[in-house]
Design an enzyme around this catalytic site. Structure first.
Site, PDB file in Angstrom:
ATOM      1  N   ASP A 373       0.869  -1.170   0.000  1.00  0.00           N
ATOM      2  CA  ASP A 373       0.000   0.000   0.000  1.00  0.00           C
ATOM      3  C   ASP A 373       0.908   1.223   0.000  1.00  0.00           C
ATOM      4  O   ASP A 373       2.102   1.120   0.268  1.00  0.00           O
ATOM      5  CB  ASP A 373      -0.885  -0.028   1.253  1.00  0.00           C
ATOM      6  CG  ASP A 373      -2.000   1.006   1.187  1.00  0.00           C
ATOM      7  OD1 ASP A 373      -2.175   1.609   0.110  1.00  0.00           O
ATOM      8  OD2 ASP A 373      -2.675   1.206   2.206  1.00  0.00           O
ATOM      9  N   ASN A 741      30.594 -38.795   9.694  1.00  0.00           N
ATOM     10  CA  ASN A 741      29.439 -37.944   9.392  1.00  0.00           C
ATOM     11  C   ASN A 741      29.093 -37.040  10.559  1.00  0.00           C
ATOM     12  O   ASN A 741      28.764 -35.860  10.402  1.00  0.00           O
ATOM     13  CB  ASN A 741      28.229 -38.832   9.049  1.00  0.00           C
ATOM     14  CG  ASN A 741      27.704 -38.533   7.666  1.00  0.00           C
ATOM     15  OD1 ASN A 741      28.461 -38.108   6.797  1.00  0.00           O
ATOM     16  ND2 ASN A 741      26.421 -38.743   7.476  1.00  0.00           N
TER      17      ASN A 741
END
Length: 906
Positions: A373, A741
């Site tokens: 707006d 990992n």
């Protein structure tokens, strides 16, 4: 009255459309129906409105009200209840990777309950799910604020029985029913949709519904003026007061024609209930997740079959296949993503941006179209007197003086324009004005006249013909004031207002209107026979002095903020409920290329394909209602854009929810804040720019982890495939693969604190599953080349070529694999030359050093025997350094080629 062309949900969203499109079409259809019904009520006289709800001007009886409350239900709009905490907790674990990790943990537990990998995977699953749950749980309950709009009371006129006199009661708003006669006064919230019956100087703020910054005058005009212009938009109807708006001045009575979900507001509130539409983030994560899972589903069976066939131990092959699945899966992805988003939320809070929904951070970084707006974003959200003009359009202090006198002496409630005149004239004027004039009488503003007058006694200091001379000063709408003028002031002289001059001054006013200014006329009259009281009949024979022109001024930094957003690759489109002239003026002032302004009603005649084409080439939309705003957002999304919507009104709620990232401000109405994903503590595009940069940093760090981990894991598994085919023993034990990992992934927890190169932040960033897959298969095998080189070194140089010496082989590959994975982070995190042109943040550097030291320490640590490691000879490490240097050099060369070939890196 011109009615809209009937459009059913089936026409708005033909079969085959998505669930979201069908739902949006249903809401659009419902809002249209409610709007048309209210417009029809507005078109008829008040007595017809009373008949339509079976009511009388005296109000309902208590018994009738109770029956209607039972029949129609409470006067509340649709609300979305936040799920219970345990439902939210379950949803936090609804992720494809979490499901894979849980499955792998279950299989590993079935194979060996004492396997430490079970604990490792379980911890990863638990932390990632709990972190997301806590962030989402704290973000609050969706749409709870809707109820706050109807928690107060209102004045309702009811009767004890059919023959009893009406009495005014204060009743809770949720107990208002159709047919109730409601009394309104300044400060009241409108409790339901009302057809006004009587009004006195009624001004209503509709900014939350229409986006119009100024209060609008309302009047029961239909019963008295059947020729007045009709409208199909209930917000524009002069004799309707809608739920969600409020009274700024005046009084009125009105009959309730709709309550709860049947109101105009209620029809829009339906868009806030139910599951949120899939955003850019949701779609991107899902595509990337399934891409990586597909890689796993292909690679793991291949590794399992090769191991089983070459080694003959199918149980061991199965266990190793599961370990490979873990190795290939970025098991920390949910936790790293959550940590990245949480870190982004904290960083954005420092820039006065509050993140309600974590996923919105990435969407903010990916945003390439911002719909906003104008009020309060591009403008200062206040009315100022921009110019005071004589009849030729030149600035004239006398016009300001007369306007100031009119505003200063009126006794009614000053509106925003009166205050703007007083502010412009300055405080010094007010000190002396009472000494020069005294109030005699006033003729207050009303909707029919659209003007107000004060009559002042002017003493000899003002140059009057005698002491006590009366002067009438009238200020109001140009057309209405001009109709009363017979003369005008031209360069200090009073001349007759001929038709030619009337056309001339009208053009001056219209020119200013076209510039987006709100224009009022100022006229005076010297009274020949002073008296104590004056009436509307005395507003005649006026002399036009000039014009006052008002506007909501652009923010001083709006143009710079828009330029900064454009530099970041974000196109700004203004979507406002205000009129097209004002919108075009403001946009032009802040440097937006306006082009053709499209009005909301024009979009109603277009199908979705036509609207997509129109939205792509249009910069400014004006007079847009809530349904049209949401359609424009969806049209831009359908054209491939990631759309942000910045709004603060009830009329913005549906668009805020449909956008990829809904942005509101802390001063917004509650329903807008609850629909939004992000709340700005300042309604400022400069603040938003900082949020965009943080969103891109967050997304960049997430992509870093995915590409680093996915390509590294893919390379490791590719190496395992080669080793499984040619080496007579396991190239690495399952526990070693898990530990490798784990160490690598813990090191990656510093990723959210890394910095991004400035070049990366200059344009929107989006998920690209295809690009991630290409990156994996291009960069991943590079590590395999050097893994194979290390295999050959361990096999031939260190004679680790039998089952008796397999621990040496496995230890050697473990260190090389972990160090190459860790160091490659610095190669992948930037498209530049690492350490020279771009350096990682200190947390990443620290975690890299710790990971490297851990990898070097483990084969020599007390944990080595339990993990299957053996100490490596000193001669191993020069070979290791050579392999790592060659790996980094080749990766940099491939990176340069990749960027030149595909034009992208991260």
């Amino acid at each position: 009255m011109t009615m809209l062309t009937p459009r059913t949900p089936a026409k708005l969203a033909p079969p085959g459309r998505s669930r979201r499109e069908r739902r949006a079409a249903e809401l659009e259809w419902r809002t249209r129906l409610v709007g048309e019904r209210l417009a029809a009520i507005s078109a008829g006289p008040g007595v017809r409105a009373l008949q339509s709800v079976d009511a009388s001007p005296s109000g309902l009886t208590h018994a009738e009200a109770a029956l209607r409350l039972e029949r129609h239900g409470a006067n509340v709009v649709a609300q979305e209840r936040a799920p219970r905490w345990y439902v939210q907790l379950a949803k936090a674990f609804r992720n494809p990777f979490i499901a894979v990790l849980a499955f792998l943990a279950a299989v590993m537990y079935w194979q060996d309950p004492a396997d430490p990998g079970v604990v490792i995977l379980s911890v990863m699953v638990g932390i990632s799910g709990l972190l997301r749950f806590w962030q989402e749980y704290r973000s609050g309950r969706a749409a709870d604020a809707l109820g706050q709009l109807v928690t107060t009371t209102c004045a309702v006129q009811r009767r004890a029985g059919s023959g009893s006199a009406p009495t005014t009661f204060e009743v809770p708003m949720d107990q208002v029913v159709p047919g109730d006669v409601v009394k309104l006064a300044a400060g009241d919230l409108i409790p339901a949709d009302l057809r006004l019956l009587t009004t006195k100087d009624l001004m209503i703020s509709q900014a939350a519904l229409s986006g119009e910054s100024l209060p609008v005058a309302k009047a029961d005009t239909r019963a008295q003026d059947p020729g007045q212009r009709a409208t199909t938009d209930p917000v524009e109807a002069d004799n309707l007061a809608l739920m969600g708006t409020s009274v700024t001045s005046g009084t009125a009575t009105g009959v309730v024609v709709a309550t709860g979900g049947d109101t105009y507001f209620g029809s829009m509130a339906g868009s806030l209930v139910g599951e949120r539409p899939q955003t850019n983030f949701d779609t991107g994560v899902r595509k990337v997740s399934f891409l990586l899972i597909r890689f796993m589903l292909v690679m793991v069976p291949v590794v399992f079959m090769i191991n089983g066939l070459t080694k003959g131990d199918w149980d061991e092959a199965f266990l190793f296949g599961i370990a490979v699945a873990v190795g290939l899966t970025p098991e920390m992805l949910p936790m790293v993503v959550s940590a990245n988003l949480a870190r982004g939320a904290v960083a954005m809070a420092e820039h006065k941006v509050v993140v309600k929904r974590l996923n919105a951070i990435q969407n903010l970084g990916a945003m390439d179209v911002l719909c906003t707006d104008k009020t309060g974003t591009l403008t200062e959200d206040r009315i100022v007197l921009d110019r005071y003009l004589d009849v030729h359009g030149n600035e004239d202090g006398e016009v300001l003086e007369y306007g100031y006198l009119n505003a200063h002496f009126q006794t009614g409630l000053r509106n925003l324009m009166d205050q703007a005149v007083i502010d412009r004239a300055g405080e010094a004027e007010e000190v002396v004005v009472d000494a020069r004039f005294s109030m005699v009488d006033e003729i207050p503003f009303d909707f029919a006249r659209r003007r107000m007058s004060v009559v002042l006694a002017r003493n000899t200091l003002m140059g009057g013909s005698g002491p006590g001379e009366h002067v009438m000063i009238t200020k109001g709408a140009v057309e209405e004031v001009l109709d009363l003028c017979t003369h005008m002031t031209d360069r200090g002289e009073t001349v007759e207002l001929t038709e030619q001059l009337r056309w001339h001054v009208t053009r001056i006013a219209e020119d200013n209107n076209r510039r987006g200014l709100r224009v009022l006329a100022v006229a005076t009259r010297t009274v020949d026979t002073p008296r104590d009281a004056y009436s509307v009949a005395d507003e005649d024979g006026l002399t036009l002095v000039g014009f006052l022109a008002f506007l909501d001024p652009p923010k001083a930094d709006a143009a710079r903020a828009l330029e900064a957003l454009a530099d970041k690759g974000i196109a700004v489109k203004v979507v406002t409920g205000d009129n097209d002239l004002v919108a075009a003026r403001v946009c032009s002032d802040v440097g937006i290329a306006v082009g053709t302004v499209v009005l909301g009603p024009e979009t109603d005649a277009l199908d979705d394909t036509e609207l997509r084409a129109l939205a792509a080439r249009t910069t400014v939309f004006a007079k847009v209602n809530p349904v049209q705003k949401a359609r424009i957002v969806r049209a831009l999304q359908a054209d491939g854009h990631t759309v942000g919507f910045l709004g603060d009104g009830i009329n913005d709620a549906a668009a805020l929810r449909d956008a990829d990232v809904g942005i509101s401000v802390d001063t917004a109405v509650d329903i807008a804040k609850e629909s939004a994903d992000i709340i700005l503590l300042e309604k400022d595009l400069t603040v938003l720019e900082q949020g965009v940069l943080q969103g891109r940093t967050t997304f960049g760090n997430t992509i870093k982890y995915i590409k680093m981990t996915a390509s590294s894991n893919f390379g490791n598994v590719f190496s395992v495939l080669v080793a499984s085919a040619f080496i007579p023993f396991q190239p690495m034990l399952a526990i070693m693969l898990l530990v490798q990992n784990l160490v690598y992934d813990i090191a990656q927890l510093a990723t959210p604190w890394d910095r991004m190169d400035e070049e990366y932040l200059r344009r929107p960033r989006n998920w690209d599953a295809k690009g991630i897959g290409r990156f994996m298969v291009t960069i991943g095998p590079i590590s395999s080349i050097f893994d194979i080189a290390m295999f050959l070194i361990m096999w031939h140089v260190f004679a680790a070529n039998s089952e008796a010496s397999q621990s040496l082989f496995q230890s050697g590959w473990f260190i090389e694999g972990l160090l190459s994975q860790t160091l490659i982070v610095h190669m992948i995190r930037t498209r530049k030359i690492p350490f020279i042109q771009s350096r990682a943040s200190w947390p990443v550097m620290v975690m890299t050093v710790l990971a490297v030291l851990t990898g070097l320490w483990l084969p020599f640590s007390p944990l080595a025997p339990s993990l299957g490691f053996v100490a490596l000879p000193a001669s191993y490490f020069p070979w290791l350094i050579g392999v790592l240097l060659a790996y980094c050099t080749l990766t940099q060369l491939v990176k340069t080629w990749y960027i030149r070939r595909f034009g992208t890196w991260l």
